[in-house]
Write a protein that holds these residues in place. Structure first.
Motif, PDB file in Angstrom:
ATOM      1  N   MET A   1      22.394  39.510  48.513  1.00 44.62           N
ATOM      2  CA  MET A   1      23.196  40.034  47.393  1.00 44.62           C
ATOM      3  C   MET A   1      23.372  41.535  47.536  1.00 44.62           C
ATOM      4  SD  MET A   1      22.289  39.891  43.325  1.00 44.62           S
ATOM      5  CE  MET A   1      23.186  40.906  42.151  1.00 44.62           C
ATOM      6  N   SER A   2      24.607  41.998  47.405  1.00 47.08           N
ATOM      7  CA  SER A   2      24.886  43.420  47.496  1.00 47.08           C
ATOM      8  C   SER A   2      24.304  44.165  46.298  1.00 47.08           C
ATOM      9  CB  SER A   2      26.401  43.644  47.548  1.00 47.08           C
ATOM     10  OG  SER A   2      26.714  45.017  47.407  1.00 47.08           O
ATOM     11  N   ARG A   3      23.901  45.425  46.519  1.00 49.93           N
ATOM     12  CA  ARG A   3      23.396  46.252  45.424  1.00 49.93           C
ATOM     13  C   ARG A   3      24.527  46.920  44.651  1.00 49.93           C
ATOM     14  NH1 ARG A   3      19.031  50.196  47.567  1.00 49.93           N
ATOM     15  NH2 ARG A   3      18.714  50.516  45.333  1.00 49.93           N
ATOM     16  N   LEU A   4      25.755  46.682  45.051  1.00 49.52           N
ATOM     17  CA  LEU A   4      26.919  47.112  44.271  1.00 49.52           C
ATOM     18  C   LEU A   4      27.503  45.910  43.553  1.00 49.52           C
ATOM     19  CD1 LEU A   4      28.837  49.530  46.662  1.00 49.52           C
ATOM     20  CD2 LEU A   4      27.724  50.131  44.516  1.00 49.52           C
ATOM     21  N   PRO A   5      27.873  46.036  42.282  1.00 48.61           N
ATOM     22  CA  PRO A   5      28.465  44.892  41.582  1.00 48.61           C
ATOM     23  C   PRO A   5      29.781  44.490  42.232  1.00 48.61           C
ATOM     24  CG  PRO A   5      28.623  46.898  40.257  1.00 48.61           C
ATOM     25  CD  PRO A   5      27.757  47.220  41.424  1.00 48.61           C
ATOM     26  N   PRO A   6      30.092  43.200  42.264  1.00 55.48           N
ATOM     27  CA  PRO A   6      31.312  42.731  42.932  1.00 55.48           C
ATOM     28  C   PRO A   6      32.563  43.136  42.171  1.00 55.48           C
ATOM     29  CG  PRO A   6      30.244  40.926  41.770  1.00 55.48           C
ATOM     30  CD  PRO A   6      29.308  42.093  41.691  1.00 55.48           C
ATOM     31  N   ARG A   7      33.632  43.345  42.920  1.00 53.45           N
ATOM     32  CA  ARG A   7      34.927  43.596  42.295  1.00 53.45           C
ATOM     33  C   ARG A   7      35.539  42.266  41.851  1.00 53.45           C
ATOM     34  NH1 ARG A   7      35.080  47.903  46.330  1.00 53.45           N
ATOM     35  NH2 ARG A   7      35.458  49.892  45.263  1.00 53.45           N
ATOM     36  N   PRO A   8      36.518  42.306  40.962  1.00 55.70           N
ATOM     37  CA  PRO A   8      37.019  41.066  40.357  1.00 55.70           C
ATOM     38  C   PRO A   8      38.121  40.344  41.134  1.00 55.70           C
ATOM     39  CG  PRO A   8      37.977  42.954  39.258  1.00 55.70           C
ATOM     40  CD  PRO A   8      37.016  43.510  40.273  1.00 55.70           C
ATOM     41  N   ASP A   9      38.376  40.725  42.408  1.00 53.49           N
ATOM     42  CA  ASP A   9      39.424  40.053  43.186  1.00 53.49           C
ATOM     43  C   ASP A   9      40.736  40.069  42.407  1.00 53.49           C
ATOM     44  OD1 ASP A   9      40.707  38.646  45.184  1.00 53.49           O
ATOM     45  OD2 ASP A   9      39.989  36.685  44.499  1.00 53.49           O
ATOM     46  N   LEU A  10      41.217  41.282  42.154  1.00 53.65           N
ATOM     47  CA  LEU A  10      42.335  41.495  41.227  1.00 53.65           C
ATOM     48  C   LEU A  10      43.684  41.255  41.899  1.00 53.65           C
ATOM     49  CD1 LEU A  10      42.375  42.491  38.241  1.00 53.65           C
ATOM     50  CD2 LEU A  10      42.981  44.736  39.140  1.00 53.65           C
ATOM     51  N   SER A  11      44.609  40.652  41.145  1.00 57.50           N
ATOM     52  CA  SER A  11      46.009  40.557  41.547  1.00 57.50           C
ATOM     53  C   SER A  11      46.857  40.843  40.317  1.00 57.50           C
ATOM     54  CB  SER A  11      46.335  39.170  42.122  1.00 57.50           C
ATOM     55  OG  SER A  11      46.130  38.168  41.146  1.00 57.50           O
ATOM     56  N   TRP A  12      48.171  40.988  40.535  1.00 61.92           N
ATOM     57  CA  TRP A  12      49.055  41.386  39.439  1.00 61.92           C
ATOM     58  C   TRP A  12      50.269  40.471  39.395  1.00 61.92           C
ATOM     59  CZ3 TRP A  12      47.373  45.549  36.510  1.00 61.92           C
ATOM     60  CH2 TRP A  12      46.329  46.286  37.070  1.00 61.92           C
ATOM     61  N   LYS A  13      50.614  40.036  38.197  1.00 61.75           N
ATOM     62  CA  LYS A  13      51.849  39.272  38.017  1.00 61.75           C
ATOM     63  C   LYS A  13      53.053  40.212  38.081  1.00 61.75           C
ATOM     64  CE  LYS A  13      50.203  35.301  35.379  1.00 61.75           C
ATOM     65  NZ  LYS A  13      50.452  34.441  34.204  1.00 61.75           N
ATOM     66  N   GLU A  14      54.237  39.636  38.178  1.00 65.46           N
ATOM     67  CA  GLU A  14      55.442  40.449  38.271  1.00 65.46           C
ATOM     68  C   GLU A  14      55.643  41.330  37.050  1.00 65.46           C
ATOM     69  OE1 GLU A  14      58.849  38.098  39.105  1.00 65.46           O
ATOM     70  OE2 GLU A  14      58.150  37.461  41.090  1.00 65.46           O
ATOM     71  N   ASP A  15      55.169  40.864  35.886  1.00 66.16           N
ATOM     72  CA  ASP A  15      55.332  41.675  34.678  1.00 66.16           C
ATOM     73  C   ASP A  15      54.225  42.709  34.506  1.00 66.16           C
ATOM     74  OD1 ASP A  15      53.146  40.153  33.978  1.00 66.16           O
ATOM     75  OD2 ASP A  15      54.015  39.298  32.161  1.00 66.16           O
ATOM     76  N   GLY A  16      53.319  42.814  35.511  1.00 63.76           N
ATOM     77  CA  GLY A  16      52.255  43.807  35.456  1.00 63.76           C
ATOM     78  C   GLY A  16      50.965  43.330  34.834  1.00 63.76           C
ATOM     79  N   THR A  17      50.859  42.045  34.527  1.00 58.56           N
ATOM     80  CA  THR A  17      49.641  41.514  33.922  1.00 58.56           C
ATOM     81  C   THR A  17      48.563  41.353  34.992  1.00 58.56           C
ATOM     82  OG1 THR A  17      50.930  40.293  32.289  1.00 58.56           O
ATOM     83  CG2 THR A  17      48.636  39.614  32.620  1.00 58.56           C
ATOM     84  N   PRO A  18      47.360  41.887  34.772  1.00 61.80           N
ATOM     85  CA  PRO A  18      46.282  41.737  35.757  1.00 61.80           C
ATOM     86  C   PRO A  18      45.658  40.341  35.691  1.00 61.80           C
ATOM     87  CG  PRO A  18      45.497  43.021  33.879  1.00 61.80           C
ATOM     88  CD  PRO A  18      46.963  42.769  33.645  1.00 61.80           C
ATOM     89  N   VAL A  19      45.312  39.813  36.870  1.00 63.76           N
ATOM     90  CA  VAL A  19      44.736  38.472  36.982  1.00 63.76           C
ATOM     91  C   VAL A  19      43.439  38.571  37.781  1.00 63.76           C
ATOM     92  CG1 VAL A  19      45.083  36.100  37.791  1.00 63.76           C
ATOM     93  CG2 VAL A  19      47.034  37.449  36.954  1.00 63.76           C
ATOM     94  N   ALA A  20      42.375  37.955  37.283  1.00 66.03           N
ATOM     95  CA  ALA A  20      41.099  37.884  38.002  1.00 66.03           C
ATOM     96  C   ALA A  20      41.123  36.654  38.894  1.00 66.03           C
ATOM     97  CB  ALA A  20      39.940  37.816  37.014  1.00 66.03           C
TER      98      ALA A  20
END
Length: 609
Positions: A1-20
């Motif tokens: 396990m990394s000692r840094l918290p994981p990132r949320p694997d982020l993506s973005w919809k066409e309207d700018g809404t963030p998705v995990a």
């Protein structure tokens, strides 16, 4: 396990809404996310009506995400707050967003005004642990616990008046809605607390009811026909408090602080900003005349290769110090090049860099071995400490004895090694530390080198050292042997710096630092040692800790900081504010136990003392 918290694997919809991507769910609807927050969480928890007339109000939240719920609460608080009121927002997040992604997501809501930019500017570092943002001008604190909710929620020391239950969909993120969480949430509720959430999932309703909540369906928002409002069915018994972590029953209005070094000054500034009247008493003729009074100080992290309670609280304290000192007079950001002093330390640093507890914006490898701390701080105590004391009633040249502290005024003892003359049961050791400094005719940018010892450059000032020798009393005086040791250390750090120092007039300064056997500070309420030995006598025979710690009246301690006073001071000030004002703690329960003065008595009993 990394000692840094994981990132949320982020993506973005066409309207700018963030998705995990991890759970395949949106953080919010771009078209109605803010209004949904206002309806489901603010109105659902009876706000702003429920915080009217309250000196402080605490909101807990499961799932920080972009910070949208926090900003909506902050905005409503700013619009309705009365002078002197404080809002404390405590949130839990396992997959923290980066600053830039949060700012991009929040740009969809220009109606939040300057609050989004304020949050982005103070965005927490990517690190496990507990971080706090304080906005004194609005009477707001944000405390963020980062890590898996099954680990962070049990470690939170807080009582909330409202809870926002806002993890992703229970069908996609069941860990944030586990039945085992609800008793933990309930333990962290004040009487009359209200909880609200967007979901009406049967598993959530059953889990909340089983934990002792009254659950009611209410009209939902948008396409969600229903939501939940939740209340406590009955109040529960308090858990025992053997480490004296429970806040004062009565909120303080005035506080006395004994000691005007960095420990006392940080506590003073924190409590003044909370609106308290603060009286500072010191036997010296002015502030920072003892161990805190060197020409320069250095705030840099102490990173361990292991992931322990001690390792995490050291990071929490370092990040708290950076946040507290930012923008204050007498504080300069710098880099510190840390080289290993021997093979053992080289191995330790290599392990840290292979699995770092801080991101690349804070830490990177040095060519040839070692690590660079990018956002460390150089402190000028003569400038900083008086600024922290501004607004307090300072009385210098007065010696305090215990019999003079017998009134009902809460008192913080921040007297360094001399605390042993007030509380002789404390296990505090004196360490004589000497530094050397000089001025040269070369104006240098801020920088520092560390290799066991350290040297600091700021403008024309150079400072190096420091010794750390046992001290059992007597005169505090500089000596040639210590200067020779410091000069040898400077030669190892940078021969060129030593050559320049030898051409200047060197000034030596010695002071006594107070440290503890376990090298952790003493922060918290002072117990009554004789009564505590009686109450917990069964600990000698392995009995569990099932009682409250007996207390020495309204007495608190901030000491044992060793050579890291400028690092421990701001974190200690926030812990003490939490105790005095019944605020959420800025640290985990394990960390609070590790620095509690009561630990020394319990440890003595466990060892048969």
């Amino acid at each position: 396990m990394s000692r840094l918290p994981p990132r949320p694997d982020l993506s973005w919809k066409e309207d700018g809404t963030p998705v995990a991507g991890r759970v395949g769910d949106v953080y919010f609807s771009r078209h109605n996310g803010l209004e949904e927050t206002r309806t489901v969480f603010l109105q659902g928890c009876g706000l702003p009506g429920r915080w009217k007339g309250q000196p402080s109000f605490t909101i807990g939240e499961l799932g920080f995400g972009t910070g949208l719920n926090f900003l909506a609460a902050w905005q409503l608080w700013r619009e309705t707050r009365l002078p002197g009121q404080w809002l404390h927002f405590v949130s839990f997040e396992g997959y923290p967003l980066d600053r830039a992604d949060a700012a991009r997501a929040l740009s969809a809501w220009p109606e939040l005004g300057d609050l989004s930019s304020k949050l982005a500017e103070a965005w927490p570092e990517r690190a496990y642990g507990v971080q706090r943002m304080v906005q004194a001008e609005d009477g707001v604190t944000l405390t963020l616990h980062t890590g898996e909710i099954s680990e962070t929620l049990p470690q939170a020391s807080m009582l909330a008046d409202a809870w926002f239950l806002d993890g992703f969909s229970p069908a996609k993120n069941d860990g944030m809605w586990a039945e085992t969480l609800w008793p933990l949430v309930r333990e962290r509720c004040r009487e009359g607390a209200v909880l609200s959430t967007f979901t009406v999932a049967g598993s959530v309703r059953r889990g909340l009811a089983a934990a002792g909540f009254e659950v009611e369906k209410r009209p939902g928002f948008g396409r969600k026909r229903e939501r939940l409002e939740v209340r406590i069915a009955n109040q529960q018994a308090r858990q025992p408090d053997p480490y004296a972590l429970r806040p004062f029953e009565t909120r303080a209005g005035k506080v006395r602080i004994v000691g005007a070094g960095i420990a006392g000054a940080c506590a003073t500034r924190t409590l003044l900003d909370r609106g308290l009247e603060v009286e500072v008493i010191d036997a010296a003729t002015g502030p920072a005349e003892a161990a805190s009074g060197n020409p320069l100080g250095l705030v840099m992290p102490r990173l361990d290769a292991g992931d322990t309670v001690q390792a995490r609280l050291l990071i929490d304290a370092y990040l708290a110090a950076r946040r507290f000192y930012a923008g204050r007079p007498g504080v300069t950001e710098t880099g510190v090049a840390q080289r290993p002093k021997d093979e053992r330390e080289a191995e330790r640093i290599a392990k840290i860099l292979a699995d770092p507890p801080l991101g690349l914006e804070n830490l990177e490898a040095l060519s040839g071995g070692g690590q660079l701390h990018k956002q460390a701080l150089i402190i000028e105590p003569a400038t900083l400490i008086p600024s922290l004391l501004e607004g307090a009633n300072c009385r210098f040249g007065e010696t305090i004895r215990m019999e003079g502290l017998q009134d009902e005024t809460p008192t913080i003892l921040a007297t360094g090694y001399s605390i042993t003359s007030l509380l002789d049961w404390l296990q505090v050791e004196g360490r004589l530390g000497q530094v050397e400094s000089c001025r040269i005719e070369v104006d240098s940018p801020a920088f520092a080198l560390a290799q066991g010892d350290y040297c600091i450059a700021l403008g024309e000032t150079r400072l190096w050292g420091a010794t750390f020798e046992p001290w059992t009393g007597g005169e505090i005086a500089v000596n040639d042997a210590a200067q020779d040791a410091n000069m040898a250390a400077l030669e190892r750090l940078d021969p060129y710096w030593r050559q320049m120092a030898q051409q200047a007039e060197i000034v030596s300064r010695a002071g006594v630092r107070a440290t503890t056997p376990d090298r952790l500070p003493l922060i918290g309420r002072a117990p009554d040692p004789d009564e505590a030995m009686k109450v917990f006598d069964g600990v000698r025979h392995g009995q569990p800790l099932k009682d409250d710690a007996p207390l020495a009246g309204p007495l608190l301690i901030a000491g044992g900081f060793g050579s890291r006073g400028f690092t421990w001071g701001p974190w200690a000030g926030e812990i003490l504010a939490g105790l005095l004002l019944s605020e959420p703690a800025p640290a985990t329960i394990s960390a609070l136990q590790a620095v509690s003065p009561m630990r020394q008595i319990l440890r003595r009993l466990k060892r048969g003392g």
